[in-house]
Design an enzyme around this catalytic site. Structure first.
Site, PDB file in Angstrom:
ATOM      1  N   GLY A   1      99.562  46.725  65.743  1.00  0.00           N
ATOM      2  CA  GLY A   1      98.399  47.448  66.264  1.00  0.00           C
ATOM      3  C   GLY A   1      98.411  47.665  67.764  1.00  0.00           C
ATOM      4  O   GLY A   1      97.352  47.857  68.371  1.00  0.00           O
TER       5      GLY A   1
ATOM      6  N   ASN B   1      99.711  61.448  63.607  1.00  0.00           N
ATOM      7  CA  ASN B   1     100.589  60.295  63.431  1.00  0.00           C
ATOM      8  C   ASN B   1     101.493  60.163  64.643  1.00  0.00           C
ATOM      9  O   ASN B   1     101.815  61.148  65.296  1.00  0.00           O
ATOM     10  CB  ASN B   1     101.452  60.475  62.174  1.00  0.00           C
ATOM     11  CG  ASN B   1     102.342  59.268  61.927  1.00  0.00           C
ATOM     12  OD1 ASN B   1     101.921  58.115  62.092  1.00  0.00           O
ATOM     13  ND2 ASN B   1     103.580  59.506  61.539  1.00  0.00           N
TER      14      ASN B   1
ATOM     15  N   GLU C   1     105.044  55.262  73.635  1.00  0.00           N
ATOM     16  CA  GLU C   1     104.084  55.633  72.580  1.00  0.00           C
ATOM     17  C   GLU C   1     102.652  55.410  73.063  1.00  0.00           C
ATOM     18  O   GLU C   1     101.760  56.230  72.827  1.00  0.00           O
ATOM     19  CB  GLU C   1     104.318  54.791  71.315  1.00  0.00           C
ATOM     20  CG  GLU C   1     105.603  55.107  70.589  1.00  0.00           C
ATOM     21  CD  GLU C   1     105.741  54.310  69.300  1.00  0.00           C
ATOM     22  OE1 GLU C   1     104.747  54.111  68.592  1.00  0.00           O
ATOM     23  OE2 GLU C   1     106.864  53.868  68.998  1.00  0.00           O
TER      24      GLU C   1
ATOM     25  N   LEU D   1     100.096  58.758  52.593  1.00  0.00           N
ATOM     26  CA  LEU D   1      98.838  59.292  52.051  1.00  0.00           C
ATOM     27  C   LEU D   1      99.138  60.441  51.090  1.00  0.00           C
ATOM     28  O   LEU D   1     100.088  61.207  51.293  1.00  0.00           O
ATOM     29  CB  LEU D   1      97.951  59.787  53.196  1.00  0.00           C
ATOM     30  CG  LEU D   1      97.464  58.692  54.162  1.00  0.00           C
ATOM     31  CD1 LEU D   1      96.878  59.306  55.429  1.00  0.00           C
ATOM     32  CD2 LEU D   1      96.444  57.773  53.494  1.00  0.00           C
TER      33      LEU D   1
ATOM     34  N   HIS E   1     105.278  58.687  65.695  1.00  0.00           N
ATOM     35  CA  HIS E   1     106.539  58.281  65.070  1.00  0.00           C
ATOM     36  C   HIS E   1     107.553  57.932  66.165  1.00  0.00           C
ATOM     37  O   HIS E   1     107.663  58.653  67.154  1.00  0.00           O
ATOM     38  CB  HIS E   1     107.068  59.418  64.186  1.00  0.00           C
ATOM     39  CG  HIS E   1     108.272  59.020  63.413  1.00  0.00           C
ATOM     40  ND1 HIS E   1     108.209  58.212  62.301  1.00  0.00           N
ATOM     41  CD2 HIS E   1     109.590  59.284  63.612  1.00  0.00           C
ATOM     42  CE1 HIS E   1     109.434  58.001  61.843  1.00  0.00           C
ATOM     43  NE2 HIS E   1     110.280  58.641  62.614  1.00  0.00           N
TER      44      HIS E   1
ATOM     45  N   ASP F   1     106.515  62.838  57.877  1.00  0.00           N
ATOM     46  CA  ASP F   1     106.958  63.038  59.267  1.00  0.00           C
ATOM     47  C   ASP F   1     107.357  64.490  59.573  1.00  0.00           C
ATOM     48  O   ASP F   1     108.297  64.736  60.340  1.00  0.00           O
ATOM     49  CB  ASP F   1     108.148  62.110  59.594  1.00  0.00           C
ATOM     50  CG  ASP F   1     107.770  60.634  59.466  1.00  0.00           C
ATOM     51  OD1 ASP F   1     106.599  60.305  59.680  1.00  0.00           O
ATOM     52  OD2 ASP F   1     108.661  59.827  59.146  1.00  0.00           O
TER      53      ASP F   1
HETATM   54  C1  GAR Z   1     105.207  52.155  66.208  1.00  0.00           C
HETATM   55  O1  GAR Z   1     106.470  52.151  66.819  1.00  0.00           O
HETATM   56  C2  GAR Z   1     104.993  53.443  65.436  1.00  0.00           C
HETATM   57  O2  GAR Z   1     105.539  54.561  66.058  1.00  0.00           O
HETATM   58  C3  GAR Z   1     105.715  53.116  64.157  1.00  0.00           C
HETATM   59  O3  GAR Z   1     105.367  51.797  63.870  1.00  0.00           O
HETATM   60  C4  GAR Z   1     105.127  51.096  65.099  1.00  0.00           C
HETATM   61  C5  GAR Z   1     103.776  50.448  65.020  1.00  0.00           C
HETATM   62  O4  GAR Z   1     103.550  49.634  66.119  1.00  0.00           O
HETATM   63  N1  GAR Z   1     105.336  54.025  63.122  1.00  0.00           N
HETATM   64  C6  GAR Z   1     106.168  54.468  62.186  1.00  0.00           C
HETATM   65  O5  GAR Z   1     107.330  54.100  62.104  1.00  0.00           O
HETATM   66  C7  GAR Z   1     105.562  55.449  61.211  1.00  0.00           C
HETATM   67  N2  GAR Z   1     106.563  56.145  60.526  1.00  0.00           N
HETATM   68  P1  GAR Z   1     102.075  49.119  66.451  1.00  0.00           P
HETATM   69  O6  GAR Z   1     101.494  48.550  65.165  1.00  0.00           O
HETATM   70  O7  GAR Z   1     102.289  48.046  67.488  1.00  0.00           O
HETATM   71  O8  GAR Z   1     101.283  50.292  66.957  1.00  0.00           O
END
Ligand code: GAR
Length: 193
Positions: A20, A112, A179, A98, A114, A150
């Protein structure tokens, strides 16, 4: 572009499965004056998501749906989203896919993040694959969610250099820092702010 009506802030729900850290950055950003949204609700499919602690820390409602009965859970989630007047869904490390009908219900309102430069490296283990392919650059992408994984319209990307000594973990950490900055920027962009 999403149009903001009056001065009212959009109510967002953030969906998580794990640490999170993107959720935390979105909550912190949402508290700034120039933010067009507030985080009204946190949804997780995983009772053990570390990110759920931010619900308590920031006084935000949270709900957990394990997605064992996906159709039923999505139905319940849609009901809650309607009740809470949610207008924006931010997927932030949400590891469930989803359904098409759920996405249709929130057409153009689900985002989203990624950890790759889409359309490259859809799916899981992005950093490992980037290193195996000896890519010079990687990064992260914020995009609209469409029924294909994606693949929705890209809103913003941030490119970073891959270093010779990178491991998937090291690279993942550097991408994650980007991110946290990119997601708020992409939200400002869709509201034309
Ligand atoms: C992040 O790197 C996000 O981009 C990735 O999971 C991680 C979550 O980190 N998402 C995916 O791979 C979706 N396909 P967080 O829980 O610390 O935000």
């Amino acid at each position: 572009m999403v149009i903001l009506i009056g001065n009212k802030k959009i109510k967002a729900a953030v969906f998580i499965s794990g640490a999170g850290t993107n959720l935390e950055s979105l909550i912190k950003f949402s508290k700034k004056k120039r933010s067009p949204f507030i985080v009204q609700l946190i949804i997780s499919n995983n009772l053990r998501s570390k990110g759920l602690r931010f619900a308590k820390i920031f006084g935000i409602k949270k709900r957990i749906f394990k997605f064992k009965k996906k159709k039923l859970d999505e139905k319940k989630i849609l009901k809650i989203l309607k009740f809470e007047k949610i207008n924006l869904i931010c997927l932030a490390g949400f590891m469930k896919i989803l359904s098409k009908s759920f996405i249709k219900n929130f057409k153009g309102k689900i985002l989203n993040i990624h950890p790759s430069l889409l359309p490259k490296y859809k799916g899981l283990n992005t950093h490992k694959r980037v290193l195996l392919n000896k890519e010079k650059y990687t990064g992260c992408t914020v995009h609209f969610v469409s029924p294909n994984l994606d693949s929705g319209k890209i809103i913003m990307q941030k490119k970073i250099k891959v270093k010779k000594k990178d491991t998937p973990e090291k690279l993942g950490k550097r991408v994650l820092i980007e991110e946290h900055k990119l997601y708020p920027k992409a939200i400002l962009k869709i509201f034309n702010l």
